[in-house]
Design a protein around this motif. Structure first.
Motif: not given
Length: 291
Positions: A44-48, A243-254, A259-264
């Motif tokens: 949300m908002g502006k991407a810095e 049991t943390q997997f890469a795609a699940n971790y992406l979902y949790q972060q984004a 943290r959408y930028g970090y997820g990307n």
């Protein structure tokens, strides 16, 4: 007709829809992921723009390293457990005749057509330490204790069993199709020469299924990296990050930590890993040229 298909406007009209779908469905999202990976965007908002900060953090993120390790462990489970069993079952099914072959083929493929949510909750009941099927079966054999199948020590193995079982039918069907495409004349010639079943399997079946194995192994590694739904519904990465997997971790972060930028940034690393794996496997399975 030949004149029609040599017309540049006709060619463009046939090719353009596919190009547009590729641009808007694949190229544009990947490009946006690369862009947002260099920002602190929260969704949300502006991407810095923050340059390489996300990637610097990513390579020192212990949870991300755990998720990659678990994804690698899953990929190895697919390659060294699921796929050898799938090849053996495919060979056995190929030898069967009549209705049994079709019935067994359908039975093995049933888990692939069942909803992921149903699969996850079914196995939750099987693994339940109080009234689960697995512990009750163990009790019938004299075991008196209660095993917590989702403890920090057992959870990764429990998830591995579910994922291998769930995807088994798909891999088996691809191998089965590959075996069916092998010319039966080769097996007849081998039988005439006195080759037994083992020799025939290693000298004819496996070499002629090289391209099929390459496709299946590539898909297995990519599937392990993007495994999310079943794990999310079973354990959501817990307990802890066992049991943390890469795609699940992406979902949790984004989408949970906003943290959408970090997820990307994680998504971009996924793309690079998948490309590297594909190139490496192509090199490994490449036919050696005889000078």
């Amino acid at each position: 007709m030949k004149k029609l298909y040599s017309n540049k406007l006709v060619i463009l009209s046939l090719v353009l829809p596919g190009i547009l779908v590729f641009i808007f469905a694949i190229l544009a999202p990947i490009s946006l992921s690369f862009y947002y990976g260099f920002t602190s965007y929260s969704g949300m908002g502006k991407a810095e723009f923050i340059s390489l900060d996300n990637y610097i953090e990513l390579f020192s993120d212990k949870n991300f390293h755990i998720s990659l390790r678990n994804s690698l462990f899953l990929a190895l489970g697919f390659i060294f457990i699921q796929h050898p069993l799938a090849i053996i079952v495919a060979v056995i099914l190929d030898k069967l005749q009549g209705k049994a072959e079709g019935i067994l083929r359908c039975i093995y493929f049933i888990p692939n057509v069942i909803s992921v949510a149903v699969i996850a909750y079914l196995w939750k009941f099987i693994y339940n330490p109080d009234f689960g099927l697995l512990n009750n079966v163990l009790k019938t054999f004299g075991y008196q204790g209660q095993i917590n199948w989702f403890s920090s020590d057992n959870a990764i193995w429990s998830v591995l069993v579910v994922l291998i079982w769930h995807g088994f039918g798909w891999g088996m069907l691809i191998y089965y199709t590959g075996i069916k495409n092998i010319d039966p004349v080769l097996y007849e010639a081998a039988a005439i020469d006195g080759a037994n079943t083992t020799v025939t399997f290693f000298r004819i079946t496996l070499p002629l299924m090289k391209s099929v194995i390459q496709v299946n192994v590539t898909m297995a590694i990519i599937s392990a990296l993007k495994q999310m739904e079943t794990v999310y519904l079973l354990t959501n990465g817990g307990p802890g990050n066992s049991t943390q997997f890469a795609a699940n971790y992406l979902y949790q972060q984004a989408f949970k930590a906003f943290r959408y930028g970090y997820g990307n940034a994680i998504g971009v690393v996924f793309i690079i890993i998948c490309l590297a794996v594909t190139i490496l496997l192509n090199k490994m399975f490449q036919e050696k040229k005889i000078a």
